[in-house]
Design a protein around this motif. Structure first.
Motif, short mmCIF file in Angstrom:
data_model
loop_
_atom_site.label_atom_id
_atom_site.label_comp_id
_atom_site.label_asym_id
_atom_site.label_seq_id
_atom_site.Cartn_x
_atom_site.Cartn_y
_atom_site.Cartn_z
N PRO A 14 3.51 9.05 5.73
CA PRO A 14 3.62 9.95 4.59
C PRO A 14 2.47 9.93 3.62
CG PRO A 14 4.71 7.72 4.63
CD PRO A 14 4.21 7.87 5.97
N GLU A 15 2.63 10.58 2.91
CA GLU A 15 1.27 10.82 1.68
C GLU A 15 1.03 9.48 0.92
OE1 GLU A 15 -0.68 14.01 -1.15
OE2 GLU A 15 1.32 14.38 -0.52
N LYS A 16 2.16 8.96 0.82
CA LYS A 16 2.29 7.53 -0.11
C LYS A 16 1.32 6.48 0.85
CE LYS A 16 6.50 5.52 1.43
NZ LYS A 16 7.77 4.99 0.95
N CYS A 17 1.33 6.65 1.89
CA CYS A 17 0.53 5.47 2.61
C CYS A 17 -0.78 6.21 2.85
CB CYS A 17 1.34 5.39 4.23
SG CYS A 17 2.83 4.61 4.23
N TYR A 18 -1.09 7.39 2.89
CA TYR A 18 -2.42 7.85 3.02
C TYR A 18 -3.06 7.34 1.51
CZ TYR A 18 -6.43 11.07 3.22
OH TYR A 18 -7.58 11.52 3.47
N ASP A 19 -2.61 7.46 0.73
CA ASP A 19 -3.04 6.94 -0.73
C ASP A 19 -3.37 5.72 -0.78
OD1 ASP A 19 -2.86 9.69 -1.73
OD2 ASP A 19 -1.04 9.32 -2.59
N PHE A 25 -7.44 1.82 -0.76
CA PHE A 25 -8.08 0.87 0.27
C PHE A 25 -7.12 -0.51 0.38
CE2 PHE A 25 -11.40 3.29 -1.43
CZ PHE A 25 -11.88 3.91 -0.49
N ASN A 26 -5.73 -0.26 0.41
CA ASN A 26 -5.00 -1.42 0.70
C ASN A 26 -4.42 -1.36 2.04
OD1 ASN A 26 -3.02 -3.56 0.41
ND2 ASN A 26 -1.78 -2.26 -0.77
N PHE A 27 -5.36 -1.82 2.94
CA PHE A 27 -4.79 -1.69 4.30
C PHE A 27 -3.92 -2.76 4.73
CE2 PHE A 27 -9.19 0.09 4.16
CZ PHE A 27 -8.96 1.28 4.39
N LEU A 28 -3.66 -3.58 3.91
CA LEU A 28 -2.60 -4.71 4.07
C LEU A 28 -1.28 -4.25 3.61
CD1 LEU A 28 -4.77 -7.91 3.44
CD2 LEU A 28 -4.30 -6.73 5.85
N HIS A 29 -1.00 -3.32 3.24
CA HIS A 29 0.18 -2.69 2.72
C HIS A 29 1.41 -2.65 3.70
CE1 HIS A 29 3.36 0.05 1.03
NE2 HIS A 29 2.88 -0.43 -0.19
N VAL A 30 2.26 -3.84 3.97
CA VAL A 30 2.98 -3.97 5.04
C VAL A 30 4.15 -2.83 5.36
CG1 VAL A 30 4.82 -5.50 6.05
CG2 VAL A 30 2.89 -6.44 4.84
N PRO A 31 4.75 -2.09 4.40
CA PRO A 31 5.52 -1.24 4.86
C PRO A 31 4.88 -0.09 5.16
CG PRO A 31 6.14 -2.02 2.46
CD PRO A 31 4.89 -2.78 3.04
N CYS A 32 3.67 0.23 4.87
CA CYS A 32 2.93 1.49 5.41
C CYS A 32 2.27 1.04 6.77
CB CYS A 32 1.61 1.88 4.53
SG CYS A 32 2.11 2.63 3.11
N GLN A 33 2.07 -0.30 6.93
CA GLN A 33 1.69 -0.55 8.40
C GLN A 33 2.70 -0.47 9.55
OE1 GLN A 33 0.33 -4.81 7.87
NE2 GLN A 33 -1.76 -4.24 7.49
N THR A 34 3.94 -0.67 8.98
CA THR A 34 5.07 -0.75 9.79
C THR A 34 5.41 0.90 10.30
OG1 THR A 34 6.07 -2.57 8.78
CG2 THR A 34 7.56 -1.01 9.99
N ILE A 35 5.16 1.81 9.24
CA ILE A 35 5.36 3.05 9.51
C ILE A 35 4.37 3.51 10.47
CG2 ILE A 35 5.46 5.42 8.50
CD1 ILE A 35 6.59 4.23 5.74
N VAL A 36 3.16 3.29 10.14
CA VAL A 36 2.00 3.75 11.09
C VAL A 36 2.19 3.29 12.55
CG1 VAL A 36 -0.42 3.80 11.71
CG2 VAL A 36 0.53 4.13 9.05
N LEU A 37 2.54 1.89 12.60
CA LEU A 37 2.69 1.36 13.95
C LEU A 37 4.03 1.85 14.81
CD1 LEU A 37 1.97 -0.86 15.73
CD2 LEU A 37 3.49 -2.35 14.90
N SER A 38 4.92 2.28 13.87
CA SER A 38 6.11 2.81 14.51
C SER A 38 5.61 4.26 14.94
CB SER A 38 7.13 2.80 13.53
OG SER A 38 8.30 3.53 14.15
#
Length: 242
Positions: A14-19, A25-38
């Motif tokens: 989603p756009e919030k994760c893109y931001d 440059f917060n590549f360690l954002h766990v919720p977004c990492q989970t979304i992308v991995l899924s």
């Protein structure tokens, strides 16, 4: 919009994760990492499913034999897959939640026909395909009450367990896995593990589907274990002659 950003937003985040990733440059954002991995796992599952049972089909064709493959197990597996697919379609779930099941249905249907064909029952195999297609059309039509589809989905767990156990018992009684393809078995096993994660994290929010995936993984693990245990074993001379 930047084509790269549009591609990522459409398929991976989603756009919030893109931001978070590309602006903060917060590549360690766990919720977004989970979304992308899924999302990534979901895409790989769909791609893998296109070929998951092709090794099995190829092995049967090459040997001109379906020895060791249980038709009852195939029927139960087809019932479970069909129930899941029809349930998702009737509830308008996104294609990412069920798209791969269509390919599994086609391949499982092919295996069912080959079991009959190489068992000397080609006419019965053709009838099997025609009967299944007719039933599927009925299930997807407005004539079928949603309660029937829900009941099929609810019984998926039982069908999955019984289907795999029937194949496991067949392997045990034979003392080998016959024409069972190790490649297909392990692809199914790892695919079911990945599906646990994707179904739990997104797409449907349906706990029954997640639990079904967990049960399927356990059953696939049993078959995979048998493939390893019976790796160097084959049918006896008497079985080959029969």
């Amino acid at each position: 919009m930047d084509p790269w950003k549009e591609f990522l937003l459409k398929y991976y985040m989603p756009e919030k994760c893109y931001d978070e990733f590309f602006h903060n440059f917060n590549f360690l954002h766990v919720p977004c990492q989970t979304i992308v991995l899924s999302k990534i796992l979901g895409i790989w599952i769909m791609l893998g499913t296109v070929v998951v049972k092709l090794p099995q089909i190829y092995k049967v064709f090459k040997a001109k034999s379906a020895m060791g493959l249980s038709f009852t197990s195939t029927l139960l597996e087809l019932f479970a897959i069909t129930g899941s697919m029809v349930f998702c379609i009737s509830h308008n779930f996104p294609i990412g939640a069920w798209g791969e099941t269509l390919f599994i249905v086609i391949q499982t249907l092919t295996i069912g026909f080959l079991i009959q064909h190489f068992g000397g029952n080609t006419i019965k195999g053709v009838g099997f395909i025609i009967g299944y297609c007719s039933l599927l059309s009925l299930l997807l039509s407005p004539l079928t009450p949603r309660s029937v589809v829900t009941s099929m989905q609810s019984s998926n767990m039982f069908a999955v367990i019984m289907g795999q156990l029937v194949q496991a018992v067949t392997n045990y009684l034979n003392g080998h896995t016959g024409q069972l393809s190790a490649v297909s078995v392990f692809l199914l096993f790892f695919g079911s593990l990945a599906r646990i994660f994707t179904s739990a994290q997104q797409e449907t929010g349906d706990s029954l589907m997640t639990l079904t995936c967990i049960i399927a993984s356990c059953c696939n693990a049993i078959i995979a274990g048998q493939v390893l245990c019976y790796w160097n074993r084959g049918p006896s001379v008497k079985e080959k002659v029969e």
